[in-house]
Design an enzyme around this catalytic site. Structure first.
Site, PDB file in Angstrom:
ATOM      1  CG  ASP A 247      -8.222  16.328  -2.777  1.00 24.40           C
ATOM      2  OD1 ASP A 247      -7.947  16.653  -3.957  1.00 24.40           O
ATOM      3  OD2 ASP A 247      -9.094  16.914  -2.108  1.00 24.40           O
ATOM      4  CD  GLU A 248     -12.005  15.058  -0.098  1.00 24.36           C
ATOM      5  OE1 GLU A 248     -12.563  14.953   1.001  1.00 24.36           O
ATOM      6  OE2 GLU A 248     -12.129  16.058  -0.859  1.00 24.36           O
ATOM      7  CB  VAL A 249      -9.886   9.690  -6.507  1.00 25.31           C
ATOM      8  CG1 VAL A 249     -10.444   9.103  -7.802  1.00 25.31           C
ATOM      9  CG2 VAL A 249      -8.863  10.770  -6.808  1.00 25.31           C
TER      10      VAL A 249
END
Lengths: 527, 527
Positions: A322-324
């Site tokens: 997630d959330e790279v």
């Protein structure tokens, strides 16, 4: 109340019926409780294995320890109820457990049946299940059926129960990176999970702030990446204790080692793993996600995943994703060169996809089913390499469930149950209204929604406030995921049952916060 | 951090200075800490009374018990720091306490000076104060100045402190009616209050839902009005324990017996006290506020107040007076008749005013100064009978403070500090920005603002979640009310100090929730 002080007996029966009828949480699929009531006494109570199954059941240590654990939960106040009953009523009562598969030595998994039948009649209760995991669920239900009257006398009503979960996956996520949770806080949470029939502990064990997992292969990860190399880590034996404690309660432990983002703490103990961020033409000294352009990254991840997939027995394994943040990748010349070489153009989601596909394949070769956060699904055209997607973003999570299942992937719903947010306790009613199957889709699609999860992120949560923030609000999700939706639509109807259940949680030592003004006969005393 | 692993010594000094400089909460009015540092050892530490004051101080049991209480707070880890120091450094260290008034046997009150001076030099610290209450504050400050280095060795820096509170009244309200708080939860709160130098426990002891105070004169009030007549009450000896525990920490206990509204639970044990509500021409069976039209109400209140004003020694007494609903009064023919007789017309605020004025006068005749909620001030033209007004409503509380003080009345500010509301922990910064004197007014008006109060209402709060909801957020209010406003304007600057203080609260067993991701050297272990 005041007007009823003259009609106490009538009132009492009312109250007791209330207790009885409303005492099982989550609500069993089929429940029939009659007025007929049988007294119980701790001194005349026994657990038995079903005769016919004796051979199968012999040396089922898992169930034996469950009996030991549940006896004080069934009779919380061993001093009450003794000799209070007229001796004529001092009849023996036994709980006879029969199961059809011998699986006492294994771990629960996605295929484990939790189905059970429980019939309570004069002098005995009969508990039937396919597996030991079902027997554990039935045992919990039985412990909730036993009541105490005003005199402290234990009793149970004539009852017939046919029960099984609506969803196979009913999880709670704990985050042990943003704040370290002492082992005892995790074990206590597992205890409370079993009371609500949660069956998955999603251990978000490491993240940017700290790396408390003590790796055998890469000890520097925790010695340099943990908040403290000795006092703020989980040793291999700590992990084993969690695995055993969970197994004894029929709870799966699914670890999450989130990458390529959320890995700042990894970089401290593993040089050359993270992407060096650049300011213009020179390194800025800061680091970004794991470097997807370096072969070293995949070598390390292979070795590391080889270890952790062997430490955690569950067939499922959470890879995060997630959330790279792409800005650091974009700043790095080697990464840019790699993009060009791979023909990804300027689309860094292709690069992330490339990384995740490699990690998922590594994990598959280690015979694990990967779970990823929805980002991995959202950003990639190709989904063939994915198997299970966890939906966590706000907005139309039902739309997302439809998309994920339309793509033929399994889905876990987390979005509506982010309980780390401090909100009014009465919001439990919102969590209760959630129905993961309330989207337009085929039967096949619905079947792909394997369950849901309560998330307790750690930014503002540690051992000081974990329990009251989690309980009893998480119980609302527990019932949605276990019980028959058509029977559990009304939060208003559930409220008194949840009140009663919260009181039994207090009595069992769970620091469950209040739902409204009022009191419990046994308040929380562990101050 | 990672980049500094090679420069540990430098880093350590930094960190320790940080600890030292930032370790006192609330910030003393004048604080000078130098680099010079002295080792301390629990085996070579002593409390002494100042020679010259020996005669005065002899048998000051209050201070003696404070010494006993503070020794383990100063040396929380008695195994550390022992023999760690080279024997050459094993010098004795003494804390010499001198005070100028002998008031060891009384209770603190609104006039009690809390001023103290503390000078720490080689081998000894000298603590001077006017009163024993000031000595207690200085003792708390001293305990926060003592630090432990990485080896566990105790030390204290050369320090000069001149300190006194900005506001005389620094309170915390606990509500023991909506949920019963076990005695231990109250005593633990008093402990934590002393760590932040709070000095008033506003005990909102009864309200609509329950009446836990066991009255000598009217035992039915709790036997019929409490949640449970035995397990959910405060006996006279419970109250005495609270009074003693608070006194030993220099904390005033101001009880609130809120009337005429918020009295539903009173009606259960005291018939004919509440107003019977009418539906048309006949009683509806429900009851409203205390009946202001019946002489019996005033007779009862006189007797009851006579008891409670003698039980609680503080010169101040809270009479409530908030949120009176007029609809029941309006429905009652007797009340309407009384309105006519008194010439109040249709203005029921006149009736409430009439009631409150009577109650205030009864209380004055019992030699107590009454505090009332702002409603009583807002709704009445005549204020002459009022003395202290507590401002609690949202909106422009500074405007209200201006009005109240313009009328020559003392004011206590509660509005911005309703901490029972579950909000993000980081909101502490908002509470920290509050300044009760930020209104246009004369010096005389400002002097009338005697302080402020943190409210912890009980709708959703009981022993399970009280501590993490109160701490460390309440510390923000504590510093605003104690410290020099000009030195404590920046929440950003206060943040690391509050982080450090929260860690010491954990070490002292206070379940203070986290302010941000991170850790404490000694996490909360009381799980």
């Amino acid at each position: 109340m005041a007007s009823c002080t003259i009609c106490l007996p009538a009132l009492m029966i009312l109250v007791l019926d209330l207790n009885t009828v409303e005492s099982v949480w989550p609500l069993p699929q089929k429940l029939a409780i009659s007025e007929e009531r049988y007294p119980l006494s701790p001194t005349h109570f026994n657990f038995y294995y079903g005769e016919d199954q004796a051979s199968i059941m012999r040396d089922c240590s898992l169930l034996d320890s469950a009996f030991t654990r549940y006896f004080p939960l069934i009779f919380p106040d061993l001093t009450s109820g003794n000799g209070v009953l007229p001796s004529t009523e001092e009849k023996a009562f036994s709980l006879v457990v029969t199961m059809h598969q011998k699986d006492c030595d294994g771990y629960p998994n996605e295929g484990s049946s939790e189905r059970y039948q429980l019939n309570v009649s004069a002098g005995q209760a009969v508990l039937n299940s396919d597996t030991v995991w079902g027997a554990l669920r039935g045992l919990e239900t039985f412990s909730q059926l036993v009541q105490q009257d005003e005199d402290g006398t234990y009793f149970i009503n004539k009852t017939e129960i046919e029960d099984f979960p609506s969803f196979q996956y009913r999880g709670i996520l704990l985050d042990t990176s943003r704040h370290f949770l002492p082992l005892k806080a995790i074990l206590n949470t597992l205890d409370a999970m079993a009371y609500s029939k949660f069956n998955v502990f999603h251990w978000h064990i490491v993240d940017d702030p700290s790396f408390p997992y003590q790796s055998r292969t890469f000890p520097d990860l925790s010695s340099k990446g943990a908040y403290h190399p000795m006092s703020h880590i989980y040793t291999q034996s700590d992990v084993r204790r969690v695995l055993t404690h969970a197994r004894l309660r029929g709870i799966r432990v699914i670890p999450e080692f989130d990458s390529p983002g959320h890995t700042q703490s990894w970089g401290k103990g593993q040089p050359n793993l993270l992407t060096p961020c650049y300011k213009g033409s020179s390194p800025s000294g800061t680091f970004g996600p794991i470097n997807p352009a370096s072969a070293l990254s995949y070598t390390f991840m292979s070795q590391f995943l080889k270890e952790v997939t062997s430490v955690f027995p569950d067939p499922y394994f959470h890879l995060g994703g997630d959330e790279v943040n792409f800005s650091c990748w974009q700043s790095n010349p080697d990464v840019r060169a790699f993009m060009q070489k791979m023909g990804f153009g300027k689309d860094y989601t292709k690069l992330e996809s490339f990384y995740m596909e490699n990690i998922v394949n590594i994990t598959s070769n280690l015979n694990k089913t990967s779970i990823v956060w929805q980002d991995v699904f959202d950003y990639h055209e190709r989904h063939s390499f994915l198997k299970v997607v966890e939906v966590w973003r706000r907005g139309c999570y039902l739309c997302e469930l439809r998309k994920v299942t339309k793509a033929g992937l399994q889905a876990i719903l987390a979005s509506p149950w982010y309980l780390d947010q401090p909100v009014p306790t009465r919001n439990w009613a919102r969590y209760y209204k959630v129905w993961p199957l309330a989207f337009k889709g085929t039967e096949e699609q619905k079947k792909l929604v394997i369950g849901g999860e309560v998330s307790m992120w750690g930014e503002y949560v540690d051992a000081t406030n974990l329990s009251p923030r989690l309980w009893p609000r998480a119980c609302a999700a527990a019932e949605r995921l276990w019980s028959d939706e058509s029977q559990t639509r009304s939060a208003e109807a559930a409220f008194p049952r949840l009140q009663a259940f919260r009181c039994s949680l207090l009595r069992r030592g769970v620091r469950a916060e209040p739902l409204s003004p009022g009191h419990c006969r046994n308040e929380y005393r562990g101050i």
